[in-house]
Scaffold this motif. Structure first.
Motif, PDB file in Angstrom:
ATOM      1  N   ALA A 273       0.778  -1.301  -0.044  1.00 30.70           N
ATOM      2  CA  ALA A 273       0.024  -0.052   0.211  1.00 30.70           C
ATOM      3  C   ALA A 273       0.902   1.160  -0.078  1.00 30.70           C
ATOM      4  N   LEU A 274       1.922   1.353   0.698  1.00 33.10           N
ATOM      5  CA  LEU A 274       2.789   2.541   1.047  1.00 33.10           C
ATOM      6  C   LEU A 274       2.996   3.395  -0.281  1.00 33.10           C
ATOM      7  N   PRO A 275       3.499   2.594  -1.155  1.00 32.66           N
ATOM      8  CA  PRO A 275       3.942   3.399  -2.437  1.00 32.66           C
ATOM      9  C   PRO A 275       2.863   4.181  -3.271  1.00 32.66           C
TER      10      PRO A 275
ATOM     11  N   LEU B 220       2.595   8.369  -3.517  1.00 32.88           N
ATOM     12  CA  LEU B 220       3.670   8.967  -3.135  1.00 32.88           C
ATOM     13  C   LEU B 220       4.851   8.468  -4.144  1.00 32.88           C
ATOM     14  N   HIS B 221       5.001   7.243  -4.650  1.00 31.67           N
ATOM     15  CA  HIS B 221       5.838   6.890  -5.685  1.00 31.67           C
ATOM     16  C   HIS B 221       6.069   7.860  -6.747  1.00 31.67           C
TER      17      HIS B 221
ATOM     18  N   ALA C  71       4.091  12.589   5.581  1.00 33.74           N
ATOM     19  CA  ALA C  71       2.691  13.035   5.267  1.00 33.74           C
ATOM     20  C   ALA C  71       1.905  11.899   4.568  1.00 33.74           C
ATOM     21  N   ALA C  72       2.446  10.868   4.175  1.00 39.85           N
ATOM     22  CA  ALA C  72       2.118   9.544   3.712  1.00 39.85           C
ATOM     23  C   ALA C  72       1.572   8.614   4.910  1.00 39.85           C
ATOM     24  N   ILE C  73       2.588   8.467   5.641  1.00 37.96           N
ATOM     25  CA  ILE C  73       2.447   7.477   6.626  1.00 37.96           C
ATOM     26  C   ILE C  73       1.485   8.112   7.890  1.00 37.96           C
TER      27      ILE C  73
ATOM     28  N   PRO D 172       1.013   2.611  11.432  1.00 37.62           N
ATOM     29  CA  PRO D 172       2.382   2.324  11.844  1.00 37.62           C
ATOM     30  C   PRO D 172       3.356   3.207  12.406  1.00 37.62           C
ATOM     31  N   GLU D 173       4.062   2.746  13.008  1.00 37.07           N
ATOM     32  CA  GLU D 173       4.926   3.701  14.007  1.00 37.07           C
ATOM     33  C   GLU D 173       6.334   3.620  13.355  1.00 37.07           C
ATOM     34  N   PRO D 174       7.062   4.743  13.178  1.00 41.82           N
ATOM     35  CA  PRO D 174       8.130   4.650  12.779  1.00 41.82           C
ATOM     36  C   PRO D 174       9.191   4.525  13.993  1.00 41.82           C
TER      37      PRO D 174
END
Length: 390
Positions: free
Chosen positions: A41-43, A52-53, A92-94, A161-163
């Motif tokens: 999902a992230l990209p 995001l990508h 911004a995305a996460i 999700p936590e960095p």
């Protein structure tokens, strides 16, 4: 007619950033499945209505995402003067909610990929080993069942999700703006995950799993060992190198040159925070699994490495670290692995060669005898199911 193509490589410096995201879940299998969902999902996460990508491409930055038992690792390659802007996009995305349609698409991708993985012995064995590395041995008998359930019912992570850590590799000195931006990704100091109970006397587990369209069998044997921080870890790493860490290793001589059964058998030692996993992998004819298991046991327990084997294994291991450290991208991966274990990358880089040099012949023999002289803690056999008579 001949032609000449000349590729001009820009001389501009690059910066590599790695950001580790922790994914929630009740079990290690659920966390692993959630990590694979977030990887998909992230990209595609929208930042200002643009994935995001695509936003990264506009900056001339390269984004990649991987998933493992630790969570999700985000890798970024970018020119130094655009690092701050790229990092802001990641933040911004996460920090944004996952759109429902993106969750569905990512879940579909993971479940479809799982259908392929469970039919491919190498991929399935790798996934099970990664899960075992982050699971208490008492859960190993049900590794496959838990993994299959998690990968077929994958959904969004239960929490954002936590960095948990970030690391930067660059040939230049980052500006204060860049340093502040990277620090802003992390909510304070990373908190180490508390060790989970990890019983010493868990019974051995054997998994026999069918795979499709293979006339051979993949055999993976694994022994639970102490983690990388333990004094015995360097000797175990040297033992893995001697047994199956190069083209003249004992496994190569036994299974490729003498038997002609396997093209590339190997042995490897990995570590999580709670324990390590000393693995042997060999592909053999389907009817030779029992014989191959006994041969591996002989090679592991019949331990008498020559001085040349020991010195060569230490030299190979040190050289491997130096090679990885010489490149920006591989240094990033190596540093991130150490950081995930709660270690200081710079300290580990300096201390690892010294720890290896202290592995004497007596020390090597003693450590192998204490940790590897018992039957494997985990045996995984993957081969095509035998036909059932009508």
């Amino acid at each position: 007619m001949t032609g000449l193509i000349t590729l001009l490589r820009p001389t501009a410096e690059l910066t590599w950033l790695r950001l580790r995201l922790q994914v929630g879940g009740r079990t290690a299998a659920e966390r692993l499945a959630g990590a694979h969902m977030l990887r998909a999902a992230l990209p595609e996460l929208p930042v200002g209505a643009i994935p995001l990508h695509a936003r990264m491409a506009q900056l001339g930055a390269l984004l990649s995402v991987s998933a493992d038992g630790h969570g999700v690792a985000v890798y970024l390659t970018v020119a130094p003067d655009r690092l701050a802007a790229a990092t802001e996009l990641i933040r911004a995305a996460i920090g944004a909610p996952l759109p429902a349609e993106l969750v569905r698409a990512a879940a579909d991708e993971v479940t479809q990929n799982w259908q392929w993985v469970r039919a491919d012995s190498e991929s399935l064995a790798d996934l099970l080993a990664d899960l075992a590395l982050h699971t208490a041995p008492t859960r190993w008998p049900v590794l496959y069942q838990e993994l299959a359930a998690a990968m077929t019912t994958v959904g969004p992570p239960p929490a954002r999700p936590e960095p948990v850590n970030a690391i930067l590799v660059s040939a230049h000195a980052p500006s204060p703006v860049v340093e502040q931006t990277i620090a802003g990704l992390l909510a304070g100091e990373p908190t180490a995950t508390p060790p989970r109970p990890d019983p010493e006397n868990a019974p051995p587990a054997t998994l026999r799993l069918p795979v499709a369209s293979e006339s051979s069998a993949l055999l993976r044997l694994a022994w639970r060992t102490p983690p990388r921080t333990h004094p015995d870890f360097p000797a175990l790493a040297v033992a893995a190198r001697i047994l199956g860490g190069h083209h003249r290793s004992r496994l190569m001589r036994a299974f490729r040159e003498e038997q002609g059964w396997s093209y590339s058998p190997w042995a490897m030692l990995r570590s999580a925070r709670e324990h390590g996993l000393w693995q042997v992998s060999v592909r053999v004819p389907a009817g030779r699994v029992q014989e191959a298991t006994a041969r591996i046991a002989d090679l592991v327990t019949g331990w008498a490495p020559s001085p040349t084997e020991r010195v060569s294994a230490i030299a190979h291991t040190v050289a491997e670290q130096r090679t990885l450290w010489s490149s920006g991208e591989s240094r990033l991966t190596l540093s991130g692995y150490w950081q995930d274990l709660g270690l200081s990358p710079e300290s580990e880089r300096q201390e690892w060669p010294r720890r290896l040099d202290e592995v004497s012949a007596n020390r090597l023999d003693d450590v192998v005898r204490r940790h590897l002289s018992r039957p494997p803690d985990l045996t995984v056999v993957l081969k095509q199911e035998e036909p059932v008579d009508a």
